[in-house]
Motif scaffolding. Structure first.
Motif, mmCIF file in Angstrom:
data_model
loop_
_atom_site.group_PDB
_atom_site.id
_atom_site.type_symbol
_atom_site.label_atom_id
_atom_site.label_comp_id
_atom_site.label_asym_id
_atom_site.label_seq_id
_atom_site.Cartn_x
_atom_site.Cartn_y
_atom_site.Cartn_z
ATOM 1 N N GLU A 44 11.670 -15.198 2.542
ATOM 2 C CA GLU A 44 11.621 -15.419 1.088
ATOM 3 C C GLU A 44 10.237 -15.169 0.477
ATOM 4 O O GLU A 44 10.136 -14.732 -0.646
ATOM 5 C CB GLU A 44 12.085 -16.824 0.688
ATOM 6 C CG GLU A 44 13.543 -17.069 0.898
ATOM 7 C CD GLU A 44 13.992 -18.397 0.343
ATOM 8 O OE1 GLU A 44 14.976 -18.394 -0.396
ATOM 9 O OE2 GLU A 44 13.359 -19.430 0.651
ATOM 10 N N LEU A 45 9.173 -15.450 1.210
ATOM 11 C CA LEU A 45 7.819 -15.319 0.680
ATOM 12 C C LEU A 45 6.986 -14.538 1.684
ATOM 13 O O LEU A 45 6.855 -14.952 2.834
ATOM 14 C CB LEU A 45 7.223 -16.712 0.460
ATOM 15 C CG LEU A 45 5.928 -16.821 -0.307
ATOM 16 C CD1 LEU A 45 6.119 -16.413 -1.761
ATOM 17 C CD2 LEU A 45 5.393 -18.245 -0.251
ATOM 18 N N ILE A 46 6.440 -13.388 1.259
ATOM 19 C CA ILE A 46 5.615 -12.581 2.169
ATOM 20 C C ILE A 46 4.330 -12.153 1.472
ATOM 21 O O ILE A 46 4.245 -12.138 0.248
ATOM 22 C CB ILE A 46 6.354 -11.328 2.695
ATOM 23 C CG1 ILE A 46 6.690 -10.357 1.552
ATOM 24 C CG2 ILE A 46 7.579 -11.703 3.499
ATOM 25 C CD1 ILE A 46 7.179 -8.991 2.028
ATOM 26 N N LYS A 47 3.357 -11.813 2.308
ATOM 27 C CA LYS A 47 2.105 -11.238 1.820
ATOM 28 C C LYS A 47 2.005 -9.813 2.331
ATOM 29 O O LYS A 47 2.381 -9.521 3.465
ATOM 30 C CB LYS A 47 0.894 -12.024 2.339
ATOM 31 C CG LYS A 47 0.572 -13.265 1.572
ATOM 32 C CD LYS A 47 -0.731 -13.847 2.079
ATOM 33 C CE LYS A 47 -1.061 -15.142 1.390
ATOM 34 N NZ LYS A 47 -2.281 -15.755 1.932
ATOM 35 N N VAL A 48 1.484 -8.944 1.473
ATOM 36 C CA VAL A 48 1.257 -7.547 1.833
ATOM 37 C C VAL A 48 -0.224 -7.263 1.626
ATOM 38 O O VAL A 48 -0.772 -7.561 0.564
ATOM 39 C CB VAL A 48 2.106 -6.601 0.956
ATOM 40 C CG1 VAL A 48 1.851 -5.155 1.327
ATOM 41 C CG2 VAL A 48 3.587 -6.932 1.074
ATOM 42 N N SER A 49 -0.846 -6.689 2.628
ATOM 43 C CA SER A 49 -2.263 -6.346 2.555
ATOM 44 C C SER A 49 -2.412 -4.872 2.200
ATOM 45 O O SER A 49 -1.714 -4.024 2.754
ATOM 46 C CB SER A 49 -2.913 -6.646 3.907
ATOM 47 O OG SER A 49 -4.266 -6.298 3.886
ATOM 48 N N ILE A 50 -3.318 -4.577 1.288
ATOM 49 C CA ILE A 50 -3.585 -3.189 0.905
ATOM 50 C C ILE A 50 -4.914 -2.790 1.543
ATOM 51 O O ILE A 50 -5.941 -3.429 1.307
ATOM 52 C CB ILE A 50 -3.651 -3.027 -0.626
ATOM 53 C CG1 ILE A 50 -2.325 -3.459 -1.241
ATOM 54 C CG2 ILE A 50 -3.976 -1.593 -0.991
ATOM 55 C CD1 ILE A 50 -2.319 -3.481 -2.747
ATOM 56 N N LEU A 51 -4.868 -1.749 2.347
ATOM 57 C CA LEU A 51 -6.065 -1.305 3.063
ATOM 58 C C LEU A 51 -7.022 -0.557 2.126
ATOM 59 O O LEU A 51 -6.624 -0.065 1.074
ATOM 60 C CB LEU A 51 -5.663 -0.414 4.236
ATOM 61 C CG LEU A 51 -4.738 -1.053 5.274
ATOM 62 C CD1 LEU A 51 -4.361 -0.031 6.333
ATOM 63 C CD2 LEU A 51 -5.391 -2.259 5.914
#
Length: 96
Positions: A44-51
């Motif tokens: 339900e809740l995720i984090k996405v990292s931008i390089l």
């Protein structure tokens, strides 16, 4: 659409969550969004990292992911995107 109170609650919930996806110079592709949809259904809740080598704007990447997965953007802070999508079968987070 999430209210500011709900976003605040989700930001607090996401504090201990580690980023599980990274967006690099290739940007967002169909395979990545499919995997994100599955992760959102499960968590339900995720984090996405931008390089650093990603040439697109962080907000544009967040909009693109949210549009293709049906998720809602909780916050874009620095190079991190927090996304929320209510799970159909595995509801864990109770919104205020």
């Amino acid at each position: 659409m999430l209210t500011s109170k709900q976003k605040k609650h989700l930001r607090a919930e996401s504090h201990h969550v580690q980023p599980i996806f990274q967006v690099g110079k290739a940007g967002v592709n169909e395979n990545m969004t499919t995997q994100m949809e599955e992760a959102l259904e499960k968590r339900e809740l995720i984090k996405v990292s931008i390089l650093q080598n990603c040439f697109e704007d962080n907000k544009e990447v967040a909009d693109q992911i949210a549009k293709s997965t049906g998720a809602q953007i909780v916050q874009v802070i620095g190079n991190t995107i927090i996304l929320y999508k209510e799970s159909k079968e595995n509801k864990q987070i109770e919104l205020p």
